[in-house]
Scaffold this active site. Structure first.
Site, PDB file in Angstrom:
ATOM      1  N   LYS A 152       0.062  -2.779   2.886  1.00 51.26           N
ATOM      2  CA  LYS A 152      -0.893  -3.226   1.865  1.00 51.26           C
ATOM      3  C   LYS A 152      -0.707  -2.419   0.575  1.00 51.26           C
ATOM      4  CE  LYS A 152      -5.236  -2.025   1.629  1.00 51.26           C
ATOM      5  NZ  LYS A 152      -6.650  -1.789   1.869  1.00 51.26           N
ATOM      6  N   ASP A 170      -5.736  -7.417   2.240  1.00 50.81           N
ATOM      7  CA  ASP A 170      -6.873  -6.543   2.526  1.00 50.81           C
ATOM      8  C   ASP A 170      -7.914  -7.367   3.276  1.00 50.81           C
ATOM      9  OD1 ASP A 170      -8.120  -8.144   0.669  1.00 50.81           O
ATOM     10  OD2 ASP A 170      -8.889  -6.505  -0.562  1.00 50.81           O
TER      11      ASP A 170
END
Ligand code: SF4
Length: 258
Positions: A152, A170
């Site tokens: 991420k 996310d």
């Protein structure tokens, strides 16, 4: 920075037969229909959030990398409150590598998990100096070897500091991708791959921002504001939150979140 209105388009008309419509929308679409609808949702979100961007403040790849590490388990707003002091004090990877732990901890304490985050950013500075000549690498496979950096964070840095397309999965992105029927997976790596396959690479970074903005403002985890949602006509999960426009409007969080 002023956030655009959370939703400039009216929600779908109340006159349509809700249950029947939801049933039809939830029916398994063909691959072509799924891709078409996904791209249309992306286009609509682009109109609703024309200036969607990362809400972390940064001026260099290193600053974004550090800010993203600090953003774990807290808000971008909170991170943006501490980074001006941190970035003024530590300008290079070598600065972080030689940083005094107590001093870093004091600066970032309000972001939570400050001991682990301090370990990560000092380790990050050391790893950058030892293995990458003090520079932030531009490849996902290198970025994910750095302390505190997962896919991420790596994709945030690639997409926003280097202009290399990346999908940032996310909590908001994953939830919305599932609500849109783009994936059924909870595994961020699978979500990234399945959503990525629906869009051209050139859209990946902005798509990530748009979903995250919509998730923060309208399509909340517990009570999505369906009745005030500009992409309601395209969403197979319409009805998961209140559809009454007045009730839904009260759920919208206008932002900004930075
Ligand atoms: S679940 Fe509701 S709020 Fe979320 S995108 Fe669909 S219609 Fe909009």
């Amino acid at each position: 920075m002023t956030a655009p209105p959370a939703s400039s388009k009216p929600a779908r008309p109340a006159a349509a037969p809700g249950a029947a419509r939801r049933k039809a929308a939830k029916a398994e679409p063909s691959r072509t229909a799924l891709v078409r609808r996904a791209r249309r949702i992306n286009r609509e979100l682009a109109e609703i959030y024309p200036d969607a961007h990362t809400e972390l403040d940064f001026t260099t790849p290193l600053e974004l990398l550090v800010a993203t590490i600090l953003s774990a388990q807290t808000t971008d707003k909170r991170v943006n409150m501490v980074t001006p002091v941190l970035f003024a004090r530590y300008r290079t990877a070598a600065d972080y590598a030689g940083a005094d732990r107590d001093e870093v901890e004091k600066i970032i304490v309000t972001t939570g998990f400050f001991r682990a985050k301090t370990t990560s950013i000092i380790g990050l500075g050391q790893a950058l100096c030892e293995r990458f000549g003090g520079e932030v690498p531009r490849k996902l496979k290198d970025l994910v070897t750095l302390p505190g950096v997962g896919r991420k964070t790596a994709n945030v840095v690639l997409g926003n500091a280097f202009g290399i397309p990346g999908i940032t999965v996310d909590t908001h992105f994953g939830r919305l991708a599932r609500r849109f029927g783009w994936t059924t997976s909870d595994d961020p790596v699978k979500v990234e791959a399945e959503v990525g396959a629906l869009f051209p690479r050139s859209e990946w970074t902005m798509l990530s921002h748009r979903l995250i903005w919509h998730g923060r403002r309208v399509c909340h985890s517990r009570r999505p504001a369906c009745g005030a949602c500009g992409i309601a006509p395209l969403c197979p999960s319409y009805g998961e939150g209140p559809t009454d426009p007045l009730v839904a409007a009260k759920l919208v969080k206008p932002g900004p979140f930075s």
